[in-house]
Design an enzyme around this catalytic site. Structure first.
Site, PDB file in Angstrom:
ATOM      1  N   ASN A 239      12.569  -5.749 -22.435  1.00 55.85           N
ATOM      2  CA  ASN A 239      11.660  -4.893 -21.923  1.00 55.85           C
ATOM      3  C   ASN A 239      10.015  -5.419 -22.204  1.00 55.85           C
ATOM      4  O   ASN A 239       9.783  -6.130 -22.986  1.00 55.85           O
ATOM      5  CB  ASN A 239      11.632  -3.632 -23.034  1.00 55.85           C
ATOM      6  CG  ASN A 239      12.901  -2.929 -22.942  1.00 55.85           C
ATOM      7  OD1 ASN A 239      13.594  -2.974 -21.842  1.00 55.85           O
ATOM      8  ND2 ASN A 239      13.320  -2.484 -23.969  1.00 55.85           N
TER       9      ASN A 239
ATOM     10  N   GLU B 221       3.422  -2.666 -21.811  1.00 57.22           N
ATOM     11  CA  GLU B 221       3.540  -1.229 -21.876  1.00 57.22           C
ATOM     12  C   GLU B 221       2.416  -0.697 -22.903  1.00 57.22           C
ATOM     13  O   GLU B 221       1.775   0.180 -22.904  1.00 57.22           O
ATOM     14  CB  GLU B 221       4.720  -0.892 -22.538  1.00 57.22           C
ATOM     15  CG  GLU B 221       5.877  -0.744 -21.459  1.00 57.22           C
ATOM     16  CD  GLU B 221       7.460  -0.674 -21.916  1.00 57.22           C
ATOM     17  OE1 GLU B 221       8.453  -0.399 -21.408  1.00 57.22           O
ATOM     18  OE2 GLU B 221       7.455  -0.938 -23.312  1.00 57.22           O
TER      19      GLU B 221
ATOM     20  N   THR C  85       0.908  -0.994  -0.031  1.00 66.99           N
ATOM     21  CA  THR C  85       0.081   0.098  -0.250  1.00 66.99           C
ATOM     22  C   THR C  85       0.937   1.302  -0.131  1.00 66.99           C
ATOM     23  O   THR C  85       1.987   1.142   0.613  1.00 66.99           O
ATOM     24  CB  THR C  85      -1.128  -0.092   1.308  1.00 66.99           C
ATOM     25  OG1 THR C  85      -0.159   0.010   2.522  1.00 66.99           O
ATOM     26  CG2 THR C  85      -1.764  -1.248   1.304  1.00 66.99           C
ATOM     27  N   HIS C  86       0.629   2.287  -0.884  1.00 66.93           N
ATOM     28  CA  HIS C  86       1.366   3.306  -0.948  1.00 66.93           C
ATOM     29  C   HIS C  86       2.790   2.996  -1.775  1.00 66.93           C
ATOM     30  O   HIS C  86       3.809   3.753  -1.194  1.00 66.93           O
ATOM     31  CB  HIS C  86       1.514   4.179   0.153  1.00 66.93           C
ATOM     32  CG  HIS C  86       0.022   4.374   1.016  1.00 66.93           C
ATOM     33  ND1 HIS C  86      -0.661   5.771   0.506  1.00 66.93           N
ATOM     34  CD2 HIS C  86      -0.660   3.857   2.115  1.00 66.93           C
ATOM     35  CE1 HIS C  86      -1.954   5.755   1.240  1.00 66.93           C
ATOM     36  NE2 HIS C  86      -1.878   4.681   2.038  1.00 66.93           N
TER      37      HIS C  86
END
Length: 501
Positions: free
Chosen positions: A290, A295, A160-161
């Site tokens: 990658n 993406e 979290t965060h």
């Protein structure tokens, strides 16, 4: 003969070359690709209804149907386009009138407007795209549930965060994503339900004095029912807006899923690895692998959200009527959004199937990262009688000092708790070393969380069984719609061939 019925009798000039370039040509090209087959089907349904109702005699309708069925078989290339007409329907009608003459060819459009025809073929196209998107989403949900079941014991830290929170399992994370996607499926099903209504027979906006049977044409086109109020049928675009809204929310879910997988595949986390087939390489850095597929999924989700903005912008501040900016301009971004959504749903399912997990690294991160601190505080409450807030303070102090000393969570001992408790509250806790070790064990943390919705094995098993049942029900509901549409098409074209013969 063709110029006797050209649909441009009201105006003296052909359309401007710039209007054609900016508007008509691309619109006709899209219609040829997206709705040509639907339009041929709609012509057949309308002709059958006209004959059944005795509005037009059988012989001219048979001639029209023979040509429509021929065009349907030959495809959109059978309809010549010269950029002098504004939409696909105009070219189709011109082709029919050229071949059969205005007396026979001109009868097929009886009791109908381009407004209700175009609204109908649009909804048929949207219906097909929403069905395809839901099928792809159902497949993804099925894959998530199977992987959640297989990986329900793979311990990892959750965040979290962006910071270590509590231990979970990878299967539990997958199940949470599957539930979010199930709600996305409910939204798509609602959009399909509202799009699955037939405008044909609405005319320009007030129906017609001809005794049309709108229930019949709706049934022949596989719709659930007619869209009753004619004005609403040609003026409303909430079908498009609801569909693209649901897709935008779905895209946000998929993008968040991709974001987690991208982070966890990095060297710093090392929790998992994407299959080579879902990755790209660097032109200069030979070590790079990658996450191209993830993406792309995030970028495509952004484009779907852009389509929502475009659709809303097209309809905003337009009159509630048949107007091009609100009624037809919306089709382009919405259908593009459905296509993108369907593709990335299939792609992310494939990515998930190709993942390689690193369970040892995941479990080690869960043990090192103080994610078990909450359970340690709970144990203090149960064993010592301290309030939770007091226990929270004790554990926070121990964690702070462990971090300052460079120690990991699994190095905490009962004596550390005693020292912190004495400093804060003037009394040691005297917890058994085994209780402390049990509290700090991530796997034991998970096993202890058997409250409804928790990651404990028995609760995971219960939830997985329920979700498999929900998935089966959702799949059956979609297949019922697909069966109805396919049966209606076969029935309509069969009747059309019979009448044409």
């Amino acid at each position: 003969m063709a110029e006797q019925v050209s649909l441009r009798e009201r105006v003296k000039e052909p359309p401007s070359a710039r209007l054609v370039e900016s508007y008509y040509r691309p619109a006709v090209a899209r219609a040829r690709a997206q709705v040509f087959d639907h339009e041929m089907w709609a012509h057949c349904a309308h002709a059958l209804m006209l004959e059944r109702q005795g509005i037009v005699a059988r012989a001219p309708l048979a001639a029209c149907l023979r040509l429509v069925l021929q065009m349907a078989e030959q495809g959109p290339e059978s309809v010549p386009v010269d950029e002098r007409q504004e939409d696909l329907y105009s070219y189709v009608e011109r082709r029919i009138v050229q071949a059969l003459g205005p007396d026979i060819g001109g009868r097929l459009h009886t009791g109908r407007s381009r407004n209700d025809l175009n609204a109908t073929t649009w909804r048929m196209a949207l219906r097909g795209e929403l069905i395809a998107a839901q099928r792809a989403l159902l497949a993804l949900r099925g894959t998530l549930l199977r992987l959640a079941e297989a990986q329900a014991g793979v311990v990892m830290p959750d965040y979290t965060h962006g910071q270590h929170a509590q231990p979970v399992t990878f299967g539990y994370w997958l199940l949470a994503v599957a539930d979010a996607l199930a709600r996305d499926g409910t939204r798509l099903a609602g959009a399909l339900r509202h799009a699955d209504l037939c405008p044909l027979g609405a005319g320009a906006l007030t129906t017609t004095a001809f005794p049309l049977d709108r229930d019949l044409t709706a049934a022949l086109l596989g719709f659930a029912a007619p869209l009753e109020i004619a004005y609403d049928a040609v003026a409303s675009r909430d079908d498009a807006l609801e569909a693209v809204s649901a897709l935008a929310v779905l895209g946000a879910t998929l993008s968040r899923l991709a974001t987690d997988l991208m982070a966890w595949s990095s060297w710093e986390y090392g929790f998992l690895e994407l299959a080579d087939r879902h990755c790209a390489v660097s032109s200069i850095m030979p070590q790079k692998k990658n996450p191209a597929a993830l993406e792309h999924i995030r970028a495509a989700a952004g484009m779907v959200q852009g389509a929502l903005a475009a659709a809303l912008a097209c309809t905003k501040n337009t009159s509630f009527a048949d107007v091009n900016d609100a009624v037809t301009a919306v089709n382009e971004p919405v259908l593009e959004a459905t296509t993108r959504s369907r593709r990335i749903l299939a792609l992310i399912e494939e990515v998930l199937q190709g993942l390689t997990l690193r369970p040892e690294r995941m479990a080690r991160a869960a043990a090192e990262g103080f994610g078990s601190a909450t359970e340690l505080a709970d144990v203090i409450v149960r064993e010592s009688g301290l309030s939770f807030r007091m226990a929270h303070a004790v554990v926070a102090l121990v964690v702070r000092e462990a971090l300052a000393a460079g120690r990991s969570a699994d190095a905490i001992r009962s004596a550390d708790l005693d020292q912190a408790a004495a400093t804060l509250f003037g009394r040691p806790l005297a917890l058994p070393e085994t209780a402390v070790a049990q509290a700090l064990d991530p796997a034991a943390n998970i096993r202890a969380r058997g409250v409804m919705g928790g990651p404990a094995p028995e609760e995971m098993a219960r939830m997985l069984a329920a979700r498999h049942g929900l998935l089966a029900r959702d799949a059956a509901a979609l297949e019922a719609v697909i069966g109805r549409v396919e049966a209606a098409r076969a029935r309509c074209l069969g009747f059309a061939r019979g009448l044409a013969a």
